[in-house]
Write a protein that holds these residues in place. Structure first.
Motif, short mmCIF file in Angstrom:
data_model
loop_
_atom_site.label_atom_id
_atom_site.label_comp_id
_atom_site.label_asym_id
_atom_site.label_seq_id
_atom_site.Cartn_x
_atom_site.Cartn_y
_atom_site.Cartn_z
N ARG A 221 -41.99 15.39 -29.90
CA ARG A 221 -41.34 16.65 -28.90
C ARG A 221 -40.06 16.63 -29.37
N ALA A 222 -38.97 16.79 -29.12
CA ALA A 222 -36.81 16.10 -28.66
C ALA A 222 -36.66 17.54 -27.64
N GLU A 223 -35.97 16.88 -27.25
CA GLU A 223 -34.51 17.69 -27.01
C GLU A 223 -33.57 18.39 -27.94
N ILE A 224 -33.19 19.69 -28.59
CA ILE A 224 -32.79 20.07 -29.13
C ILE A 224 -30.60 19.82 -28.75
N SER B 173 -30.50 16.07 -32.23
CA SER B 173 -30.69 15.87 -30.52
C SER B 173 -31.27 14.40 -30.08
N ASP B 174 -32.34 14.21 -29.28
CA ASP B 174 -32.44 13.46 -28.36
C ASP B 174 -33.13 12.01 -28.70
N LEU C 241 -28.37 7.74 -35.16
CA LEU C 241 -27.52 7.28 -33.69
C LEU C 241 -27.39 6.83 -33.22
N VAL C 242 -27.30 6.16 -32.16
CA VAL C 242 -27.48 5.19 -30.71
C VAL C 242 -28.33 6.43 -29.65
N GLU C 243 -30.19 5.63 -29.63
CA GLU C 243 -30.74 7.36 -28.60
C GLU C 243 -30.14 6.85 -27.47
N GLY C 244 -30.37 7.53 -26.62
CA GLY C 244 -30.24 7.58 -25.21
C GLY C 244 -28.33 8.39 -24.73
N THR C 245 -27.27 9.37 -25.82
CA THR C 245 -26.46 9.70 -25.23
C THR C 245 -26.81 11.60 -26.10
N GLN C 246 -25.55 12.14 -25.68
CA GLN C 246 -26.28 12.99 -26.27
C GLN C 246 -25.36 13.48 -27.25
N TYR C 247 -25.08 14.16 -28.24
CA TYR C 247 -24.35 14.75 -29.81
C TYR C 247 -24.42 15.93 -29.86
N ILE C 248 -23.66 16.16 -30.66
CA ILE C 248 -23.41 17.59 -30.85
C ILE C 248 -22.37 17.17 -32.30
#
Length: 435
Positions: free
Chosen positions: A301-304, A320-321, A381-388
């Motif tokens: 599962r992941a948050e897109i 995603s997260d 990328l580093v997990e824990g930061t929101q990216y677009i």
């Protein structure tokens, strides 16, 4: 109920106003005593394809007629202070620029080459939670936010950077979740309702009711002459597609779980959707609502956070997260997007193909996972930061923005795929002197 105001933020506004109201909205026009030559209604100087101005309003003169925000002066350097907190990130409609909202104001930056175009830091308060651009026009839509908002969160402020001030506002009974702009429309997204306004006179054109939409999910095409709007429907997992040219509404049950993210191609012919589960991304034909392709981000599962088509609709970027940006090859022939056919395009020679599992020969026997289409390229990328993410203007490049202020531009190999190579990195929260 919404209230639309053309308000001029001067010390002594004229208390006299005219208003026309109906069951849904009210238009109020305020005029300044000292300057009787200005009005929100005249957008022709801003390249917004305005209609005839309202007869009760006057024209905003534009000395040079240039609407490129590159012409806006950069604010003088401020004394050294701690970096601001980032509240908002978004690309403009063609992904050439991006907007940053902070707890002090907002900034507009160029993607390639990377540079800050201008910033506006406010003296009091300053929190801006939504900054919506209109290509490279001087007009922006702002919504206040953060611990000390610059504007009430239930108002959309229309900012003209040629005048460095707000020239109008849209007020609502509940907080604004998102704003989308076209050259002819303003779309305001609330928790369970969407309002569509005509840009030239701020007339309310359409209201849409949605399921609870705390993220403010909404996408609108940018094609000239035809408008396609996509928003959540009234059921979990459902999307609603509005075709304004043909006055048709299409409902698509895209997922079993609630909708977490979606994106449209520029012409509005293709729609990509992801659910709260975050494992699969589906691509639909917006004309008839048929499924054209399905790709798999992963098994967990992941948050897109974002979906973005390339300009040619050959590629799809997904963030995603999990800290990875994926690029998928699309099988849909861009030249055949408007065809009203339920079949996935079988001719893939003109567009890339995402790799499939080596066990795809057993499709229909083994679980669906083993016959899935996977991403062509990835960037870790580093997990824990929101990216677009969005596609850059240079061939086979992806631009990635992070809520920590990070800016990445990377490149992928369309033939061999694999890990993307990083071309550059910046932090958009640093002062202009370092750019």
């Amino acid at each position: 109920m919404a209230t639309v105001s053309s308000s001029w933020p001067n010390v002594n506004p004229n208390p006299d106003s005219t208003s026309v109201s109906d069951s849904d909205s009210t238009f109020i026009s305020h005029r300044d005593r000292r300057d009787d030559t200005e009005s929100l209604d005249s957008f022709s100087s801003m390249s917004l394809n305005s209609e005839e101005p309202n007869r009760n309003s006057d024209r905003i003169p534009d000395s040079n007629g240039d609407v490129d925000i590159n012409q806006s002066p950069i604010s003088p350097n401020l004394p050294a202070t701690p970096p601001p907190s980032l509240l908002h990130l978004s690309f403009n409609q063609d992904h050439a620029c991006f907007a940053v909202g902070t707890d002090r104001g907002f900034r507009i930056l160029n993607c390639d080459p990377f540079r800050e175009i201008f910033r506006r830091d406010f003296d009091r308060g300053g929190g801006v939670a939504v900054v919506e651009m209109l290509f490279r026009c001087n007009i922006l839509a702002l919504v206040g936010g953060g611990p000390d908002p610059q504007y009430p969160p239930n108002k959309v402020m229309i900012w003209d950077d040629h005048q460095s001030r707000c020239i109008g506002e849209l007020s609502f009974r509940s907080d604004v979740r998102a704003v989308r702009l076209r050259r002819d429309r303003i779309i305001v997204v609330l928790e369970q309702k969407i309002f569509v306004y005509n840009f030239s006179d701020l007339k309310l054109m359409h209201q849409i009711e949605t399921i609870a939409n705390p993220k403010g999910l909404c996408a609108v095409s940018q094609g000239v002459g035809s408008m396609v709007l996509v928003c959540p429907g009234l059921q979990k997992g459902q999307v609603r597609i509005e075709h304004y040219a043909s006055k048709r509404t299409k409902f698509v049950m895209a997922h079993d779980s609630r909708i977490a993210c979606f994106a449209l191609t520029q012409d509005g012919h293709l729609l990509a959707t992801a659910s709260s589960k975050g494992t699969l991304v589906r691509i639909f034909n917006t004309v008839d609502g048929t499924l054209r392709q399905e790709v798999r981000r992963g098994a967990d599962r992941a948050e897109i956070y974002s979906l973005a088509f390339s300009s040619s609709a050959q590629w799809l970027a997904v963030s995603s997260d999990k800290g990875t940006v994926h690029v998928f090859g699309l099988k849909v022939n861009p030249g055949a997007q408007v065809k009203d056919t339920p079949r996935i395009a079988s001719d893939t020679s003109r567009s890339p193909s995402s790799p499939s599992s080596s066990l795809s020969l057993f499709k229909g026997v083994l679980p669906k996972y083993f016959s899935s289409e996977w991403s062509v390229a990835q960037f870790r990328l580093v997990e824990g930061t929101q990216y677009i993410a969005a596609f850059g203007h240079q061939k086979n490049t992806v631009v990635i923005l992070g809520m920590d202020g990070s800016f990445y531009r990377c490149q992928f190999d369309p033939v061999n795929g694999g890990e993307m190579s990083q071309l550059e990195y910046h932090n958009c929260l640093k002062p202009p002197s370092v750019f």
